[in-house]
Write an enzyme that holds these catalytic residues in place. Structure first.
Site, short mmCIF file in Angstrom:
data_model
loop_
_atom_site.label_atom_id
_atom_site.label_comp_id
_atom_site.label_asym_id
_atom_site.label_seq_id
_atom_site.Cartn_x
_atom_site.Cartn_y
_atom_site.Cartn_z
N HIS A 108 48.78 34.82 30.57
CA HIS A 108 49.34 34.79 29.15
C HIS A 108 50.14 33.77 28.69
O HIS A 108 50.96 33.38 29.51
CB HIS A 108 49.76 36.23 28.58
CG HIS A 108 49.28 37.45 28.88
ND1 HIS A 108 47.94 37.84 28.54
CD2 HIS A 108 49.43 38.42 29.58
CE1 HIS A 108 47.39 38.96 28.72
NE2 HIS A 108 48.71 39.36 29.66
N ASP A 116 48.49 38.43 36.07
CA ASP A 116 49.13 38.93 34.84
C ASP A 116 50.31 38.31 34.74
O ASP A 116 51.22 38.97 34.01
CB ASP A 116 49.11 40.73 35.19
CG ASP A 116 49.66 41.14 33.95
OD1 ASP A 116 49.12 40.84 32.70
OD2 ASP A 116 50.22 42.23 33.90
N TYR A 151 55.60 45.64 21.47
CA TYR A 151 56.75 44.86 22.12
C TYR A 151 56.90 43.52 21.82
O TYR A 151 55.96 43.07 21.23
CB TYR A 151 56.70 45.18 23.72
CG TYR A 151 55.44 44.46 24.52
CD1 TYR A 151 55.68 43.20 24.98
CD2 TYR A 151 54.21 44.88 23.93
CE1 TYR A 151 54.83 42.28 25.43
CE2 TYR A 151 53.14 44.00 24.66
CZ TYR A 151 53.18 42.84 25.50
OH TYR A 151 52.62 42.16 25.73
N ARG A 198 38.42 40.55 24.28
CA ARG A 198 39.31 41.55 24.99
C ARG A 198 39.53 42.74 24.10
O ARG A 198 39.91 42.36 22.82
CB ARG A 198 40.75 41.10 25.33
CG ARG A 198 41.25 42.08 26.13
CD ARG A 198 42.59 41.64 26.58
NE ARG A 198 43.39 42.43 27.70
CZ ARG A 198 44.63 42.59 27.97
NH1 ARG A 198 45.60 42.14 26.99
NH2 ARG A 198 45.05 43.17 29.03
N HIS A 221 42.85 44.97 35.38
CA HIS A 221 43.97 45.79 36.24
C HIS A 221 43.55 47.06 36.78
O HIS A 221 44.07 47.97 36.78
CB HIS A 221 45.03 46.09 35.30
CG HIS A 221 45.68 44.87 34.51
ND1 HIS A 221 45.65 43.72 34.93
CD2 HIS A 221 46.06 44.96 33.38
CE1 HIS A 221 46.08 42.74 34.11
NE2 HIS A 221 46.35 43.67 33.10
N HIS A 254 43.76 36.21 35.02
CA HIS A 254 44.33 36.97 33.93
C HIS A 254 45.93 36.36 33.85
O HIS A 254 46.78 36.88 34.81
CB HIS A 254 44.47 38.45 34.37
CG HIS A 254 44.87 39.23 33.16
ND1 HIS A 254 43.67 39.98 32.55
CD2 HIS A 254 45.82 39.52 32.64
CE1 HIS A 254 44.31 40.63 31.36
NE2 HIS A 254 45.58 40.38 31.62
N TYR A 285 40.83 46.79 28.58
CA TYR A 285 41.79 47.34 29.14
C TYR A 285 41.88 48.73 28.79
O TYR A 285 42.29 49.00 27.82
CB TYR A 285 43.31 46.62 28.78
CG TYR A 285 44.50 46.98 29.56
CD1 TYR A 285 44.37 47.63 30.77
CD2 TYR A 285 45.84 46.83 28.94
CE1 TYR A 285 45.65 47.81 31.45
CE2 TYR A 285 46.94 46.95 29.61
CZ TYR A 285 46.79 47.62 30.82
OH TYR A 285 48.03 48.12 31.55
#
Length: 321
Positions: free
Chosen positions: A48, A265, A64, A139, A198, A46, A174
């Site tokens: 990005h 993450d 965000y 996702r 998570h 995981h 998620y």
């Protein structure tokens, strides 16, 4: 002369409409060395990539705005951790534009896979192309978008599973344990693998009996769902060891070690825009020591055979390495 990161930061600041370069430190790198032997073929499941916004513009409806995180910085992270493989997930800030993830996969080569975000405009031909570029799943980010209505979650999950069953991709979600409980029957009958991000959105302080977590354990135990034991800092505020996450991790491992994968993450975006700021203002990345976090895997799983299953065997099966 401005270096590459400086150019990216400058571009991001201009694009986001704020001047906060002084608080942007860039993605964190491990401060602690890994204290156990990481097996060959280990995978960070995981991550990005946040590309140059001039090349990879953010989604207008994002909640965000993160600072940049490049493939080169990710490579440095994984070199320090001894991680060979990676799964790059398209973050919510790009909407259904997977360009930055494609960029990250291409930089990494055959040791990378991707998880895409799609919408109603995504055609089967688009999915075929994404498969050729290394993608193996889609996702549904219900948590960041604030979806807590079980009926909405059921509809979106069923549509995603129906769309993926013909190509054998998985559906990654998620969300929170109560939503997982509400869709448990659909997950149990799903024609495709299902992966929860998570720790399934569980809160460490609420323990293994919190609403929805027993249902998550049931799905893992039956082999109907994978869980990413990733982003421990999202479940706990007790840095750097996140000791209160131990019961959650060990309960999941005891339920079925063949349905767990691990992830950092990285680069640790803060998806909550601070009060008084706009979603288009740049929110600094969280400062997380991924060396310390990876060391916790040896606490959660003291047996090296179990760690190899989580780091190597399970990701290889799920993502097709």
């Amino acid at each position: 002369m401005m270096n590459r990161r400086g150019l990216l930061l400058s571009s991001l600041v201009v694009g986001a409409g704020m001047n906060n370069r002084s608080v942007l430190a860039g993605p964190s790198q491990p401060a602690n060395a890994v204290a156990f032997d990481v097996p060959a073929g280990a995978c960070d499941c995981h991550t990005h990539i946040h590309g140059d916004p001039a090349r990879f513009p953010f989604f207008a409806g994002r909640v965000y705005t993160p600072e940049p995180a490049s493939p080169e910085e990710m490579a440095a992270l994984h070199k320090a951790l001894g991680i060979e493989r990676v799964v790059i997930v398209t973050p919510s800030v790009y909407g259904a534009d997977n360009g930055a993830t494609i960029f990250g996969i291409a930089a990494r080569g055959t040791s990378a896979r991707g998880v895409a975000v799609i919408d109603e405009k995504t055609t089967d031909q688009d999915l075929d192309k994404l498969h050729g570029q290394g993608f193996r799943g889609i996702r549904l980010n219900l948590a960041t978008s604030g979806v807590s209505d079980p009926q909405v979650a059921r509809q979106r999950f069923q549509a995603a599973a129906d769309r993926m069953k013909a190509r054998g991709w998985h559906v990654q979600i998620y969300t929170t344990p109560p939503v997982i409980a509400a869709i448990k029957d659909l997950v149990a009958d799903a024609p495709v693998p299902v992966v929860f991000d998570h720790f399934g959105g569980a809160e460490a302080a609420r323990g293994v009996d919190q609403p929805g977590f027993p249902e998550l354990l049931d799905l893992v135990r039956s082999g109907k769902a994978y869980v990413k034991i990733s982003g421990a800092y999202r479940a706990s505020s007790r840095a750097p060891d996140y000791a209160d996450v131990v019961p959650l991790a060990q309960a999941l491992i005891a339920a079925n070690r063949e349905r767990l994968v691990w992830g950092t993450d990285w680069p640790h975006p803060d998806s909550v825009t601070p009060p008084g700021k706009a979603a288009t203002d740049v929110t600094p990345l969280l400062r997380i020591d991924d060396g310390a976090v990876l060391n916790q895997l040896a606490v959660w799983a003291p047996d090296a055979v179990v760690r190899k299953a989580i780091l190597v065997d399970n990701p290889a099966r799920l993502y097709g390495f």
